[in-house]
Design an enzyme around this catalytic site. Structure first.
Site, short mmCIF file in Angstrom:
data_model
loop_
_atom_site.label_atom_id
_atom_site.label_comp_id
_atom_site.label_asym_id
_atom_site.label_seq_id
_atom_site.Cartn_x
_atom_site.Cartn_y
_atom_site.Cartn_z
N ASN A 80 -44.13 -41.73 38.18
CA ASN A 80 -44.13 -43.14 38.55
C ASN A 80 -44.50 -43.39 40.01
O ASN A 80 -45.05 -44.44 40.34
CB ASN A 80 -42.74 -43.73 38.26
CG ASN A 80 -42.54 -45.09 38.88
OD1 ASN A 80 -43.12 -46.08 38.44
ND2 ASN A 80 -41.73 -45.14 39.93
N TYR A 147 -57.39 -47.14 45.17
CA TYR A 147 -56.41 -47.34 44.10
C TYR A 147 -57.07 -47.32 42.72
O TYR A 147 -56.58 -46.66 41.80
CB TYR A 147 -55.68 -48.66 44.32
CG TYR A 147 -54.50 -48.88 43.40
CD1 TYR A 147 -53.39 -48.03 43.45
CD2 TYR A 147 -54.47 -49.94 42.49
CE1 TYR A 147 -52.29 -48.23 42.62
CE2 TYR A 147 -53.38 -50.15 41.66
CZ TYR A 147 -52.30 -49.29 41.73
OH TYR A 147 -51.21 -49.48 40.90
N LYS A 151 -56.30 -44.20 39.97
CA LYS A 151 -55.72 -44.50 38.66
C LYS A 151 -56.70 -44.18 37.53
O LYS A 151 -56.30 -43.74 36.45
CB LYS A 151 -55.29 -45.97 38.59
CG LYS A 151 -54.10 -46.29 39.48
CD LYS A 151 -52.87 -45.45 39.12
CE LYS A 151 -51.65 -45.83 39.92
NZ LYS A 151 -50.47 -45.00 39.57
#
EC number: 1.1.1.320
Length: 243
Positions: A80, A147, A151
């Site tokens: 996470n 980012y 991801k």
């Protein structure tokens, strides 16, 4: 009883998952840079900086070696921990900013997943790895080149890992889970950036002003329910599927 190993568990979604897993009677190993004042007989907190990969590897291996897997019907790793910064257009981020970002968002979850897989190779119970992803893995945003790409890389790792595990007698089940927009510290960081660095800033500010951000508790409950029902190896799940 199951065991949950959760990174970034001191706040936000990670903390919500940890608390709800404890409520269900499971044991939790919570990993974060800072420990919290939360106390529970089935909670063990570990202070680990995942950006420092060599140190994190040693600490995580020590943690894994301490686990008596026979005590659990299932063991789940939830990757996470993550960051959205640097919120800058490509070409404006420093080497240090990029290294920190990719080490936390991509290299660390890949590393921890590999260590988890090796450690529990002979474990016959349910083995699961969850990578927390984002819609940014599919959709480009100006100012989020780091980012979006980190991801996207994590999602492809999930898909490839799941594909490889088809060959294993005792496979680890890995999924990516996109929680959507949540009322967390990361959203506050996004809203505090500038229009120059992040083209879509007004959209995210409006989500906050209109109360459109979902609570980490809701997302955590949805994810845990999904894990209880069972998941498809290598699949990318999105919170929108469960609304």
């Amino acid at each position: 009883m199951e065991l949950y190993i959760i990174t970034g568990a001191s706040k936000g979604l990670g903390q919500a998952i940890a608390l709800q897993a404890l409520e269900k009677g499971h044991e939790v190993h919570a990993l974060s840079r800072t420990k919290t004042d939360v106390s529970h007989k089935k909670l063990t907190q570990h202070q680990i900086d995942l950006i420092n990969l060599e140190e994190a590897e040693q600490q995580f291996e020590t943690l894994l070696s301490s686990i008596d897997s026979d005590r659990y019907s299932g063991i789940t790793l939830i990757n996470n921990a993550g960051m959205v910064t640097p919120i800058k257009r490509a070409g404006e981020a420093s080497l240090d900013e990029l290294q920190r970002h990719y080490q936390l968002n991509l290299t660390a979850p890949v590393l921890l997943s590999q260590l988890f897989t090796k450690r529990f190779a002979s474990y016959s119970g349910k083995k699961t790895v969850v990578n927390i992803t984002s819609g940014a893995a599919k959709n480009p945003y100006k100012g989020w080149s780091a980012y979006c790409s980190s991801k996207a890389g994590l999602d492809m790792f999930t898909r490839t890992f799941g594909f490889e595990q088809e060959d294993e007698e005792l496979p680890v089940n890995m999924i990516s889970f996109s929680p959507g927009v949540m009322d967390t510290e990361m959203q506050a960081v996004i809203r505090s950036s500038s229009k120059k660095d992040f083209h879509h800033i007004e959209r995210f500010r409006k989500l906050n002003e209109t109360g459109s951000l979902r609570s980490p508790d809701f997302i955590a409950g949805t994810l845990l329910s999904l894990l209880e029902k069972g998941t498809e190896n290598g699949r990318i799940y999105d919170i929108k599927e469960f609304l």
